[in-house]
Design a protein around this motif. Structure first.
Motif, mmCIF file in Angstrom:
data_model
loop_
_atom_site.group_PDB
_atom_site.id
_atom_site.type_symbol
_atom_site.label_atom_id
_atom_site.label_comp_id
_atom_site.label_asym_id
_atom_site.label_seq_id
_atom_site.Cartn_x
_atom_site.Cartn_y
_atom_site.Cartn_z
ATOM 1 N N ILE A 109 0.844 -1.206 0.000
ATOM 2 C CA ILE A 109 0.000 0.000 0.000
ATOM 3 C C ILE A 109 0.874 1.249 0.000
ATOM 4 N N ARG A 110 1.897 1.259 0.859
ATOM 5 C CA ARG A 110 2.806 2.430 0.902
ATOM 6 C C ARG A 110 3.468 2.652 -0.446
ATOM 7 N N ALA A 112 2.396 1.788 -3.443
ATOM 8 C CA ALA A 112 1.418 2.263 -4.432
ATOM 9 C C ALA A 112 1.082 3.731 -4.206
ATOM 10 N N VAL A 113 0.915 4.117 -2.968
ATOM 11 C CA VAL A 113 0.562 5.505 -2.646
ATOM 12 C C VAL A 113 1.741 6.425 -2.912
ATOM 13 N N LYS A 114 2.926 5.996 -2.545
ATOM 14 C CA LYS A 114 4.123 6.832 -2.728
ATOM 15 C C LYS A 114 4.423 7.063 -4.209
ATOM 16 N N ALA A 115 4.148 6.080 -5.046
ATOM 17 C CA ALA A 115 4.433 6.196 -6.479
ATOM 18 C C ALA A 115 3.570 7.270 -7.141
ATOM 19 N N ARG A 116 2.405 7.529 -6.590
ATOM 20 C CA ARG A 116 1.505 8.509 -7.190
ATOM 21 C C ARG A 116 1.677 9.915 -6.625
ATOM 22 N N GLY A 117 2.306 10.035 -5.512
ATOM 23 C CA GLY A 117 2.584 11.357 -4.947
ATOM 24 C C GLY A 117 1.409 11.971 -4.235
ATOM 25 N N HIS A 118 0.415 12.418 -4.969
ATOM 26 C CA HIS A 118 -0.773 13.013 -4.355
ATOM 27 C C HIS A 118 -2.014 12.576 -5.132
ATOM 28 N N PHE A 119 -3.169 12.786 -4.517
ATOM 29 C CA PHE A 119 -4.429 12.353 -5.112
ATOM 30 C C PHE A 119 -5.389 13.534 -5.185
ATOM 31 N N PRO A 120 -6.178 13.598 -6.248
ATOM 32 C CA PRO A 120 -7.126 14.708 -6.379
ATOM 33 C C PRO A 120 -8.288 14.614 -5.380
ATOM 34 N N SER A 121 -8.585 13.402 -4.911
ATOM 35 C CA SER A 121 -9.688 13.248 -3.959
ATOM 36 C C SER A 121 -9.442 12.021 -3.080
ATOM 37 N N GLU A 122 -10.240 11.912 -2.042
ATOM 38 C CA GLU A 122 -10.149 10.760 -1.155
ATOM 39 C C GLU A 122 -10.548 9.480 -1.899
ATOM 40 N N THR A 123 -11.504 9.597 -2.793
ATOM 41 C CA THR A 123 -11.951 8.446 -3.584
ATOM 42 C C THR A 123 -10.817 7.906 -4.444
ATOM 43 N N ALA A 124 -10.021 8.795 -5.013
ATOM 44 C CA ALA A 124 -8.888 8.367 -5.839
ATOM 45 C C ALA A 124 -7.870 7.602 -4.991
ATOM 46 N N ALA A 125 -7.645 8.072 -3.774
ATOM 47 C CA ALA A 125 -6.715 7.380 -2.876
ATOM 48 C C ALA A 125 -7.245 6.000 -2.511
ATOM 49 N N LEU A 126 -8.536 5.918 -2.213
ATOM 50 C CA LEU A 126 -9.135 4.629 -1.869
ATOM 51 C C LEU A 126 -9.070 3.655 -3.041
ATOM 52 N N ILE A 129 -5.549 2.265 -3.220
ATOM 53 C CA ILE A 129 -5.332 1.255 -2.182
ATOM 54 C C ILE A 129 -6.048 -0.043 -2.559
ATOM 55 N N TYR A 130 -7.277 0.080 -3.062
ATOM 56 C CA TYR A 130 -8.036 -1.094 -3.486
ATOM 57 C C TYR A 130 -7.281 -1.860 -4.577
ATOM 58 N N LEU A 131 -6.794 -1.156 -5.572
ATOM 59 C CA LEU A 131 -6.071 -1.815 -6.660
ATOM 60 C C LEU A 131 -4.780 -2.457 -6.167
#
Length: 170
Positions: A109-110, A112-126, A129-131
């Motif tokens: 999870i870390r 995947a999240v770190k590779a994207r840097g930031h997310f436009p919304s909470e839904t995008a972050a979720l 994480i789901y993927l």
């Protein structure tokens, strides 16, 4: 930490991660001795009783205490969280000896999240994480393997901690 956990859950049995305790032991030892130390410590955490574990640890301390006193001190300070281990059923031991499966998921999870840097919304972050979690088992066959491994442990937990698991299912 044990006092804080026990104040909230008074019937808690704290068990340290044996793998992490071993890794921390290797920090104080030369690389050439790691296999020998691991082989000498194995009878300690696989002992059938607390008394047998203490005997094996005494042997370990006699063998390695002079060369690596910090390793002996590390195990002595963690002993209160090591001794519940021999009292557990073999199936419970397989489950609680390590937290590597959980750590592996957290690392994925870390990453995947770190590779994207930031997310436009909470839904995008979720969704990210789901993927990441779905990529752990792309064919969907892991759940069957996972539940099969846990059935024996679940039975042992239910017998060892009588009433604690069944109460949550009501």
């Amino acid at each position: 930490m044990s006092e804080a956990v026990e104040s909230v859950w008074p019937r808690t049995v704290l068990q340290t991660c044996i793998v992490h305790l071993l890794r921390n032991s290797f920090r104080y030892a030369a690389r050439a001795d790691w296999e020998k130390i691991a082989a000498t410590l194995r009878p300690v955490y696989t002992a059938p009783t607390e008394e047998a574990a203490l005997e094996r640890f005494t042997e370990f301390a006699a063998t390695w205490g002079e060369k690596y006193p910090a390793v002996v001190k590390l195990w002595e300070s963690a002993w209160a969280e090591v001794v519940p281990f021999p009292a557990f059923d073999v199936e419970i031991r397989k489950v609680v000896c390590t937290t590597n499966a959980i750590e592996s998921i957290n690392a994925r999870i870390r990453r995947a999240v770190k590779a994207r840097g930031h997310f436009p919304s909470e839904t995008a972050a979720l969704k990210c994480i789901y993927l990441a979690l779905m990529s752990l088992d792309p064919k969907g066959t892991g759940r069957a393997k996972w539940t099969g491994r846990w059935k024996k442990a679940l039975n042992a937990f239910d017998l060892t901690f009588e009433g604690r698991l069944t109460a949550t299912r009501r």
